[in-house]
Design a protein around this motif. Structure first.
Motif, PDB file in Angstrom:
ATOM      1  N   SER A   3       0.819  -1.201   0.000  1.00 48.08           N
ATOM      2  CA  SER A   3       0.000   0.000   0.000  1.00 48.08           C
ATOM      3  C   SER A   3       0.850   1.247   0.000  1.00 48.08           C
ATOM      4  N   GLN A   6       1.129   4.063  -2.593  1.00 48.43           N
ATOM      5  CA  GLN A   6       0.271   5.230  -2.696  1.00 48.43           C
ATOM      6  C   GLN A   6       1.033   6.527  -2.544  1.00 48.43           C
TER       7      GLN A   6
ATOM      8  N   CYS B 201     -10.680   3.605  10.801  1.00 51.34           N
ATOM      9  CA  CYS B 201     -11.074   2.559   9.863  1.00 51.34           C
ATOM     10  C   CYS B 201     -12.491   2.803   9.340  1.00 51.34           C
ATOM     11  N   THR B 204     -12.617   5.372   6.681  1.00 50.01           N
ATOM     12  CA  THR B 204     -12.009   5.058   5.392  1.00 50.01           C
ATOM     13  C   THR B 204     -13.020   4.301   4.527  1.00 50.01           C
ATOM     14  N   SER B 206     -14.271   1.938   1.956  1.00 48.36           N
ATOM     15  CA  SER B 206     -13.784   0.749   1.264  1.00 48.36           C
ATOM     16  C   SER B 206     -14.856  -0.315   1.357  1.00 48.36           C
ATOM     17  N   LYS B 209     -13.190  -4.574   4.241  1.00 49.53           N
ATOM     18  CA  LYS B 209     -12.382  -4.265   5.413  1.00 49.53           C
ATOM     19  C   LYS B 209     -12.089  -5.564   6.140  1.00 49.53           C
ATOM     20  N   PRO B 326       0.968   4.667   5.458  1.00 53.39           N
ATOM     21  CA  PRO B 326      -0.437   4.550   5.868  1.00 53.39           C
ATOM     22  C   PRO B 326      -0.598   3.559   7.017  1.00 53.39           C
ATOM     23  N   VAL B 330      -6.159   2.306   7.655  1.00 54.01           N
ATOM     24  CA  VAL B 330      -6.466   2.946   6.372  1.00 54.01           C
ATOM     25  C   VAL B 330      -6.110   2.010   5.218  1.00 54.01           C
ATOM     26  N   SER B 331      -4.933   1.421   5.315  1.00 56.64           N
ATOM     27  CA  SER B 331      -4.489   0.498   4.267  1.00 56.64           C
ATOM     28  C   SER B 331      -3.678  -0.611   4.918  1.00 56.64           C
ATOM     29  N   GLU B 335      -3.992  -4.238   1.268  1.00 56.96           N
ATOM     30  CA  GLU B 335      -4.173  -2.801   1.070  1.00 56.96           C
ATOM     31  C   GLU B 335      -5.585  -2.318   1.394  1.00 56.96           C
ATOM     32  N   LYS B 336      -6.306  -3.088   2.193  1.00 56.66           N
ATOM     33  CA  LYS B 336      -7.648  -2.683   2.603  1.00 56.66           C
ATOM     34  C   LYS B 336      -7.604  -2.231   4.062  1.00 56.66           C
ATOM     35  N   PRO B 337      -8.549  -1.378   4.465  1.00 52.90           N
ATOM     36  CA  PRO B 337      -8.583  -0.945   5.862  1.00 52.90           C
ATOM     37  C   PRO B 337      -8.671  -2.158   6.785  1.00 52.90           C
TER      38      PRO B 337
END
Lengths: 845, 636
Positions: A3, A6, B201, B204, B206, B209, B326, B330-331, B335-337
């Protein structure tokens, strides 16, 4: 992948990206949203130290050097991984940060042989030794091939590292030298991870990665397989991004560092990658991809420099007279070509070339064939695929002019006249009437067409060997020799204008990963009819495939002088015991032997460090520097040396001097053993001072304590006390009024020069033991010539001991570098087995 | 009626039956700790005896009640009598209890720890009055050791899944509010407010999660999470449901180390039960909330307890931390919350929802709410897993619950927070156990290790021990941690071996600060704490090592020499025979002597010399220490 990507700005959206304003060191600056603080600071001329960060790679945050203070953020965030934000207040150069950065870098240097960075005499050393020593294992900047490009070194200088918190360690990991093209010395690695990340970035895979953890963390391959087995395509990007000498290009690493770079196109194949050429004094030293996001293939990265600088290059014109090709000049050669071809004008003549040449060259070839030779037989081999093609001569053709070596062997015998212009000799050139040397690849200029039909510029980057000429120019001159008109081109651009259809404006970047960088099978094997690997050692190894290379040389069994023991004392230094009864029976302190490992080896002098008449053995201590010493070090006990000649040289005069101070470094630490013993027996008070860059390079401490009245070990980096060179200890004693009657220095020329310089003001008699390049060792060849007190002396018969205050050190220094280019070439050309070795013995601490 | 409702009914019935059982019920603490102490043998013997006696009785494997020093633990239910808890049971005691109590009328008070239920039995008090339990407030551990962890009905019968159902009632935001009001802070070590993490979270956007339960407990000596999962797995899983529901996570991972096979087995069992009861899968209990759970076995790298390294490990990459931002919230995973919570944090959630935030904040201090479990260990009389309200003083924990140090010994300090924590000296024992106070003292809450140190503990050695752990566990990514900890260890070893130099303490301090301030992740940033706190509070002891070349605790082998007091030595040759390097000379009936040039300072002679003689004494610098001589009578 991660990530953290970014944080990187997508270049395509650059102009659309909103900006933010932040304050760095009191200055309000603008940053693109998402840009890191490090990048933003850099763009504004604020330089923050960093090692792991790299412009094309996502933030990694490993080296911790780019720490900054940001108001409202806890601790010290890394600027490489922190995106710039509106209103941020950043400080970069505070004393607290500088201290922290110095402390971090000191920690890095604890495990990166950097004692030279702490040496107070570094500047004199740099002047006296402009090139790095070609040591087997780098134990300091002065034995590291990447000295001039090392980012640790640069940072240490900028941050002013003065001392280390604890003694540094040598990681003592096997140095990998068996891979094609690449030397990997994990002992120099600072684990910045750039290599791992660039591999992932460019190839979307990882041939290499971090393995193990804590102090054992290193960069390696899965299951410790070889790079070839791991699927490496040898794009060399990992070498390009390495901030130290951990990953180095075998061919380039000992060459002087390039001082100029030129961007041009690779013409090994029609992917026509854009390359950046590193040039030193018009010589091509190294190449790399001009686009850091895109790899090139092994040919572009590693083969170009070695191919162009190959010792076999054609550098003169040859004309066959009386059945023998004789060297001649251009005028005579062109006259000979005209002479031979004149009667073959018309369809008895053929011009043969392949499509690797520039459009301009081929335009001239065609024009010459048509207008001058009035022949329809212009044959251009399509070289789009890597398969090697050779042309057959059309029926009726009796004379041919061939650019390159791409002709069928059968056709050769049908020809009455054969003219070859080429870069390397070939089967065809061996039978040619005239051979003309040409410029190729980075030596040429013009336009080429890549596999996608795009026009790409070719800029001249380096000088060709001696007489080699541009192909278009040769043919134009030849045409004029024929009396033809219309060949009055002065510059290649004059031809470019006449091309039909005219080339589009050239594009320099392709933006595409070339096939051969992803798949070795797509890589060209031939260039102008020559096997490329015939001139590039690494390619031969690559093509040979992943065969495990033997870790030591096959034992020599032919010689007379058996090696009884061979052990590593400290990194790069071996103690070798040889059976040589006659040498042992006559040896005296200070004398040396000349050793030849095999019948074809270089003759290298080694000081006798010990001998035993009873067992008939001699001991020498060998430092691995260059090919010959490496060969010797690789000899296992039981193998036999071809020649051990000695004892040679004038023994040291053993008498009662009073107090004798021995200053010794590197191999000299062993060499003073017999000297100390004899002087002590003669009733002298012996002070033995040994020096090394760092504590872990010192050896024989116990023996010298026993043999001398006082033994002092000095470390240049302060890892042992006293800190400094051996002569610092001796000069300190002299300064304090201590009486020293004679100083004897044995070590590298720099150390002996330094000793001479520092003892001179005190007027104390100072001897230095010199063993420069020698051949016969009996005063015949003069290779070891040097000047002492204005008089010419031969080190082999007049030395090795000379009055150090009277030696012309500058001359000695220059003469030592006389064969530098040959030494480098021989190192690059060695087989894997001769390069690699693993020393199982742990180092003495 | 849904499967869950049905299960609630069954559970109530089952539990009532158990409580009112006419036939005896034996509860054996058989979590890993109990098993290590012999619980499996106890169970076997119990079953054999029951069979032999043709008894109508049940044996139930329960989890861990806490007092390690009293394992294995057996709770006996006998009709009409209060349940009794016995400690240190072994197969022999089993037979005796069966004979004397179950078959007879003697409750064997000499082995009993206390009554578990109301009632009266002479000589046996309420377990709550037992010194080990008196100062404890057991919320998280309330079911541990009392229910069958593999029987979901036991959990349901004891307020199980009520918190989650409450959460569904409150809705996502209501649940979040309740957690925010509770002030719950992460129990993994750093104490970051749980709601703040969730908020990040939740904010954010998305569609996917993740929720991760961090069960990668790796501190040496810490076993709170393992014990809890083994004893009451559903409490953690219920917490996961609540957290996932509130943050909107559709998938969860439990990252549990592979060295915890029993915990893993219990988690797997519990997850199957959840699925059967409609507590996992899509549209859970008709709420529209869907959740799936996976278990990821960790390979035991300490650094994988660090959030970003843990994420990398789940993703199949090398467990190496990455810089933040991050933030995972958040990531994170893929790469997901992603919200990562410690086992104990999650176990708190069900209670908070079930009882309300108002109930929760009644316990704890102003900034640290609720209770916290600790693994009490070290030179202390009563060791074990305990739970106390935050804000309790260290003194109360060490002396009241732990019973202080051994006879004749002096408490020197308390080490909290495992290898990331520090040593708090004995004179600071009034320190309240809360996040701020511990951090201000230079230590930290950590996940809950608490080790008592007495005067036999060398502080240089302690620092060396913890640092060698973090050094070996460093992922190797950043130089401060990789090289700094090694260099610090080198200095500590130098000091411990009597080669310390005057400036070594300064060097150590500077290096510790560099490692703390410059390391990439929590592992490195906290690794110097044991060194920094010992330098701060026990500097004099370092100086003794460096200047006087003496180790006052007689621990650093290189600084301790062994001698034989000729007057005490009876010439029994026990030490002569035991010495591994034949350094002791002497004939029978004549005083022995140690050849110092051969001695390797292993201390075997000291251990071998009969207590009646105690003839071996140690010296370190100017200090000497004799062992207490015990008279012949007391020996028998």
């Amino acid at each position: 992948m991660s990530s953290v990507n970014q944080a990187k700005v997508n270049p395509e959206h650059k102009h659309k990206t909103p900006t933010v304003k932040l304050t760095i060191d009191g200055r309000v600056v603008a940053a693109k949203k998402g840009q890191t603080v490090l990048d933003c600071a850099g763009e504004n001329g604020i330089l923050i130290p960093h090692l792991c960060s790299h412009p094309v790679l996502p933030p990694f945050g490993a080296c911790r050097l780019c720490l900054v203070e940001i108001e409202g953020m806890r601790g010290y965030p890394t600027s490489c991984s922190t995106p710039a934000e509106e209103g941020m207040v950043v400080r970069t150069g505070t004393e607290a940060l500088k201290n922290l950065q110095r402390n971090i870098l000191s920690l890095i240097i604890l495990e990166h042989p950097g004692a030279c960075l702490l040496c107070e005499k570094r500047q004199i050393c740099d002047e006296f030794r402009p090139d790095a020593e070609k040591a087997g294992s780098a134990t300091g900047c002065h034995s590291c091939g990447s000295r001039d490009s090392c980012e640790v070194r640069r940072l240490a200088e900028n941050l002013g590292i003065k001392e280390l918190p604890v003694a540094p360690v040598y990681l003592n990991r096997p140095i990998e030298k068996t891979h094609p093209f690449i030397d990997h010395d994990p002992n120099l690695c600072i684990l910045c991870g750039r290599c791992v990340r660039i591999c992932k970035h460019q190839h979307k895979t990882s041939v290499i990665d971090f393995t193990d953890r804590s102090s054992r963390t290193r960069i390696g391959r899965a299951f410790d397989c070889s790079l070839i087995e791991a699927g490496c395509t040898f794009c060399g990007s990992c070498v390009d991004v390495c901030p130290t000498g951990a990953l180095a290009e075998r061919y380039a690493k000992w060459q002087p560092a390039p001082d100029k770079s030129v961007k041009s196109t690779c013409t090994f194949c029609d992917w026509a990658c854009e390359l950046e050429f590193g040039i030193k004094q018009d010589k091509l030293i190294c190449t790399k991809s001009a686009n850091e996001n895109i790899p090139v293939c092994a040919l572009g990265k590693f083969a170009l420099a070695e191919f162009l600088n190959g010792s076999g290059r054609l550098h003169s014109c040859y004309v066959r007279t009386d059945g023998i090709l004789r060297e001649t000049d251009w005028q005579e050669a062109l006259a000979a070509v005209k002479d031979r071809l004149w009667n073959y004008r018309g369809d008895k003549f053929a011009f043969i070339c392949d499509s690797t040449g520039t459009l301009e060259d081929r335009f001239i070839f065609r024009k010459f064939t048509r207008d001058v030779m009035q022949s329809p037989n212009y044959i251009e081999l399509e070289g789009a695929d890597q398969a090697f093609k050779r042309a057959a001569v059309p029926a009726g053709v009796k004379a041919a002019f061939i650019s390159g070596g791409c002709i069928e062997a059968d056709s050769l015998s049908k020809l009455e006249v054969l003219i070859i212009q080429d870069c390397y000799p070939s089967e065809a050139s061996g039978r040619a009437d005239v051979v003309l040397p040409v410029r190729v690849l980075a030596e040429t200029e013009g336009t080429i067409k890549d596999r996608f039909g795009r026009h790409r510029p070719l800029l001249k980057a380096c000088e060709p060997p001696k007489a080699a000429g541009s192909e278009w120019m040769i043919i134009c001159r030849l045409a004029k020799t024929f009396g033809a008109e219309g060949f009055n081109y002065e510059f290649v651009a004059d031809i470019t204008k006449q091309l039909n259809p005219p080339p589009a404006p050239p594009e320099i970047q392709t933006g595409q990963t070339p096939g051969p960088a992803q798949d070795l099978k797509q890589m060209r094997t031939h260039f102008r009819g020559h096997r490329i690997d015939g001139h590039v050692g690494g390619l031969r190894e690559l093509n040979a495939g992943p065969e495990p290379a033997p870790v030591s040389m096959p034992a020599q069994t032919k010689g007379t002088f058996e090696i009884l023991d061979n052990r590593r004392l400290v990194p790069n230094t071996h103690e070798i015991v040889i059976r040589a009864p006659q040498v042992a029976s006559k040896a005296q302190p200070g004398q040396f032997v000349i050793v030849m490992v095999d019948e074809k080896s270089e003759r290298v002098p080694y000081t006798l460090c010990d001998w035993n008449i009873q067992t008939g053995t001699i001991t020498i201590v060998v430092q691995e520097k260059g090919l010959s010493s490496r060969k010797l070090i690789l000899c296992k006990p039981g193998s036999k040396l071809a020649h051990v000649i000695g004892p040679l040289g004038v023994p040291l005069e053993i008498k009662k001097y009073g107090t004798v101070a021995l200053a010794a470094g590197c191999y000299g630490i062993a060499a003073i053993i017999p000297v100390a013993r004899a002087l002590k027996n003669a009733g002298n008070t012996v002070l033995a001072v040994t020096e090394a860059r760092t504590g872990y390079l010192l050896y024989y401490g116990d023996r010298l304590r026993e043999l001398s009245d006082e033994h002092v070990q000095a470390a240049i980096d302060g890892s042992l006390s006293p800190r400094g060179h051996a002569v610092d200890v001796i000069a300190g004693r002299l300064k304090s009024g201590e009486k020293i009657d004679c100083v004897i220095a044995i070590g590298c020329p720099f150390m002996m020069m330094l000793t001479a310089r520092e003892t001179k003001p005190y007027g104390v008699k100072t001897l230095a033991a010199l063993n420069p390049i020698m051949l016969d060792g009996t005063g015949m060849c003069g290779a070891c010539r040097l000047t002492v007190d204005g008089k010419m002396k031969f080190a082999c018969v007049d030395g090795p001991f000379f009055d150090a205050h009277l030696i012309d050190w500058d001359e000695l220094k220059d003469r030592r570098r006389a064969y530098s280019a040959e030494e480098i070439h021989s190192l690059a050309a060695t087989a894997p087995a001769e390069r690699s070795h693993t020393c199982a013995r742990p180092i003495n601490r | 009626m849904t499967a869950l409702q049905q299960a609630f009914e069954t559970a109530a019935q089952q539990w009532r039956q158990l409580e009112e059982s006419k036939t005896p019920v034996f509860f054996v603490g058989a979590a890993t700790c109990g098993r290590a102490a012999g619980a499996i043998e106890v169970i076997e013997r119990l079953k054999n005896e029951i069979k032999k006696r043709n008894l109508q009785a049940q044996v139930i494997e329960v989890g861990c009640l806490g007092p390690c020093s009293m394992e294995p633990i057996l709770i006996v239910h006998k009709n009409g009598a209060p349940r009794l808890c016995y400690g240190n049971v072994d197969p022999e005691r089993i037979s005796a209890i069966l004979d004397r109590y179950v078959a007879g009328n003697d409750p064997c008070p000499q082995w009993a720890l206390g009554r578990m239920t109301q009632g009266r039995i002479d000589g046996i008090g309420d377990i709550a009055d037992h010194p080990m339990f008196r100062a404890q407030v057991r919320h998280i551990l309330k079911r541990c050791g009392l229910i069958d962890p593999e029987n979901v009905h036991h959990y349901l019968a004891n307020s199980g899944y009520r918190g989650f159902l409450k959460a569904l009632e409150l809705g996502r935001d209501g649940t979040f509010d309740e957690v925010r009001k509770s002030g719950l802070r992460g129990r993994g070590g750093a104490g970051f407010p749980t709601w703040r993490k969730w908020q990040l979270c939740r904010q954010t956007a998305s569609d996917i999660k993740y929720l991760i339960c961090n069960a990668d407990e790796g501190d040496p000596g810490a076993f709170m999470n393992r014990s809890l999962i083994e004893s009451d797995p559903h409490s953690v899983l219920e917490g996961m449901l609540i957290a996932a529901f509130s943050i909107g996570a559709g998938e969860g991972y439990i990252y549990c180390r592979a060295e915890y096979p029993l915990a893993l087995h219990r988690l797997e069992t519990a997850i199957c039960q959840m699925r059967r009861l409609g507590l996992l899968g899509s549209n859970i209990q008709g709420s529209g909330f869907s959740f799936e759970l996976h278990i990821k076995k960790g390979a035991g790298a300490f650094v994988c307890g660090e959030e970003t390294a843990l994420i990398a490990s789940i993703e199949g990459r090398r467990g190496m931390p990455r810089p933040r931002p991050p933030f995972p919230a958040v990531s994170g995973l893929w790469e997901k919350p992603t919200i990562i919570q410690n086992v104990e944090t999650l176990a708190n959630l069900a209670m908070i929802l079930d009882n309300g935030a108002g109930w929760f904040v009644r316990y704890g201090s102003a900034s640290s709410k609720g209770t916290k479990t600790f693994a009490l260990a070290g030179k202390i009389n009563r060791t074990g897993l305990i739970e106390v309200p935050l804000g309790i003083s260290l003194k109360d924990v060490i002396y009241d619950i732990g019973g202080g140090v051994g006879a004749g010994k002096k408490l020197k300090g308390v080490q909290t927070g495992g290898p990331s924590g520090g040593c708090i000296p004995a004179d600071k024992l009034d320190l309240p156990v809360d996040y701020e106070s511990l951090t201000a003292s230079g230590s930290m809450m950590g996940s809950g290790g608490m080790i008592a140190l007495d005067d036999d503990t060398c502080m240089v050695d302690i620092a060396k021990y913890f640092l060698s752990f973090t050094q070996a566990e460093s992922c190797g990514k950043c130089p401060p941690c990789r090289i700094g900890t090694r260099a610090m260890l080198e200095i500590l070893e130098k000091i411990a071996s009597g080669r310390g130099a005057a400036d070594d303490m300064d060097k150590l301090g500077t290096m510790a600060q560099t490692v703390r301030d410059a390391s990439l992740c929590g592992l490195g940033q906290t690794a110097p704490n044991p060194v920094l706190t010992t330098l701060r509070y026990f500097g004099a002891e370092y100086e003794q090592h460096i200047q006087k070349r003496q180790c006052p605790a007689f621990v650093c082998a290189a600084l301790v020499s062994y001698h034989i007091d000729a007057e005490r030595c009876s010439g029994c040759t026990a030490c002569v025979k035991a010495c591994p390097v034949e350094a002791i000379l002497g004939e029978r009936k004549k005083p022995h002597k140690i050849d110092q040039s051969k001695c390797i300072h292993c201390g075997v002679c000291l251990d071998t010399c009969p207590e009646a003689y105690a003839a071996i004494y140690r010296s370190s610098g100017s200090l000497t220490r004799y062992e207490q001589r015990k008279s012949g009578e007391s020996k028998s």
